[in-house]
Motif scaffolding. Structure first.
Motif, mmCIF file in Angstrom:
data_model
loop_
_atom_site.group_PDB
_atom_site.id
_atom_site.type_symbol
_atom_site.label_atom_id
_atom_site.label_comp_id
_atom_site.label_asym_id
_atom_site.label_seq_id
_atom_site.Cartn_x
_atom_site.Cartn_y
_atom_site.Cartn_z
ATOM 1 N N GLY A 60 23.787 -32.633 64.152
ATOM 2 C CA GLY A 60 24.272 -31.793 65.179
ATOM 3 C C GLY A 60 25.429 -32.824 65.889
ATOM 4 N N ALA A 61 24.995 -34.259 66.055
ATOM 5 C CA ALA A 61 26.831 -35.527 66.687
ATOM 6 C C ALA A 61 27.095 -35.056 65.142
ATOM 7 N N THR A 75 27.947 -37.814 72.312
ATOM 8 C CA THR A 75 27.112 -37.549 71.617
ATOM 9 C C THR A 75 26.845 -38.944 71.058
ATOM 10 N N GLY A 76 26.338 -39.941 72.067
ATOM 11 C CA GLY A 76 26.893 -41.467 72.060
ATOM 12 C C GLY A 76 25.163 -41.429 72.240
ATOM 13 N N GLU A 115 19.081 -42.445 70.553
ATOM 14 C CA GLU A 115 17.746 -41.960 70.800
ATOM 15 C C GLU A 115 17.499 -41.147 69.164
ATOM 16 N N ALA A 116 18.390 -40.816 67.990
ATOM 17 C CA ALA A 116 18.432 -40.447 67.242
ATOM 18 C C ALA A 116 17.630 -41.296 66.403
ATOM 19 N N GLY A 117 18.423 -42.413 66.859
ATOM 20 C CA GLY A 117 18.981 -43.624 66.192
ATOM 21 C C GLY A 117 17.111 -44.727 65.897
ATOM 22 N N VAL A 166 27.420 -42.419 61.865
ATOM 23 C CA VAL A 166 28.181 -41.390 62.455
ATOM 24 C C VAL A 166 29.111 -41.818 63.745
ATOM 25 N N THR A 167 28.267 -43.097 64.289
ATOM 26 C CA THR A 167 29.039 -43.413 65.785
ATOM 27 C C THR A 167 30.782 -43.317 65.119
#
Length: 339
Positions: free
Chosen positions: A17-18, A205-206, A211-213, A235-236
């Motif tokens: 999603g991000a 998104t950060g 948290e997802a990572g 992603v970032t």
């Protein structure tokens, strides 16, 4: 997996999603920065480094702070350093898509070369910090405090270079000139507000990515440095890739390359933030040999990019387009071995 981390399926969904949110804002972000470069007189190289570089680095801030507050030094440090490495790989990808000439040849800009040199200087400070793990001010290593000072002086040098250049890139038929578009389509204040709104979307998104990572690290058992250097930084760093491709598509080559180099410099400015967010002590010693490996590989990648900007091979993918991805893959392989 511990209860304090997001479940693995939720983490994977959150990363996707991000990434989608970042992709959607990439093209309008590049166009807005290109127009502001013309309106303000900054030029594409400086606007790419300052405006786009700052905005596209925002997702990394939330990721780094989240990792630092969670106490994972390796993950926290791998994200800004990995961002520099991944974003340099993006240039090699864009090189494949820009068929007219070698991308570094077309983006002839002394400001971009100076940005790469400043980047090398900034990355040298963590190496010094690794060698002096016992030095600290409160819980932060003094080398982290020098990074913003080096960056500030680097900006002074870039400004002086733009005002009084002592070297000039040879102009060829494949060199893309920074030609301001004088057509007024949108008022300048509106452009600034648009840039700010897009920056808010990107920045939001950060935290999700961080948290997802960490959830993926907990759910898979993969080394946190490996996840930080590859998955979360990809992603970032997606804003840099999207805006780079958009800039190449609209012909703003120097803006696109400046965006990558500026984003790399802003990622290096996140190293003091990573050190401050990690409360047990200086983050460099806590990250161990994995952090030193990543820093050394990223220094090599940046030096290779700088050499490509100077040599400016005329046609096709230059040596830097092959060497940079190879160095990145080699660093990942070594990191996996360490993990």
């Amino acid at each position: 997996m511990t209860a304090e981390h997001w479940p693995l399926p939720l983490s994977a969904l959150a990363l996707a999603g991000a990434l989608l949110a970042i992709v959607l804002v990439g093209r309008p972000l590049a166009r807005t920065a290109d127009e502001l470069a013309d309106r303000t007189g900054l030029g594409e190289a400086v606007a790419g480094g300052l405006l786009l570089g700052a905005v596209t680095s925002l997702p990394g801030i939330g990721t780094i702070v989240t990792g630092g507050l969670r106490g994972d030094a390796e993950f926290t440090l791998a994200n800004p350093i990995g961002g520099i490495a991944v974003q340099s790989v993006w240039l090699a990808i864009a090189d494949l898509l820009y068929r007219r000439a070698n991308l570094e040849h077309a983006a002839a800009s002394l400001e971009n070369i100076m940005q790469a040199l400043v980047m090398i200087a900034l990355l040298s400070l963590p190496v010094i910090a690794y060698a002096t793990p016992d030095l600290r001010l409160l819980w932060v290593h003094p080398a982290s405090l020098l990074i913003p000072l080096f960056y500030g002086y680097g900006l002074v040098l870039i400004r002086r270079l733009r005002r009084e250049p002592m070297w000039h890139a040879e102009q060829t038929p494949d060199t893309r000139q920074d030609s301001p578009d004088t057509t007024v389509r949108t008022r300048t204040p509106v452009l600034w507000w648009r840039l700010a709104a897009l920056a808010v979307v990107v920045a939001a998104t950060g935290y999700v990515i961080g948290e997802a990572g960490l959830g993926i690290v907990a759910g898979t058992g993969l080394p946190s440095g490996l996840v930080g250097f590859t998955l979360t930084t990809i992603v970032t760093s997606a804003p840099e890739l999207i805006t780079l491709l958009a800039a190449v598509r609209i012909g703003a080559i120097t803006l696109g390359v400046g965006n990558i180099l500026g984003g790399n410099i802003f990622d290096s400015l996140m190293l003091p933030l990573a050190d401050a967010a990690y409360r047990p002590g200086p983050i460099y010693a806590a990250a161990g040999p994995a952090g030193l490996l990543l820093t050394g590989a990223t220094l090599l990648i940046t030096a290779t990019l700088c050499a490509g900007l100077i040599l400016r091979e005329r046609r096709g993918v230059g040596f830097e387009g092959v060497a940079i991805p190879a160095i990145y893959v080699g660093a990942v392989a070594l990191l996996f071995t360490l993990g």
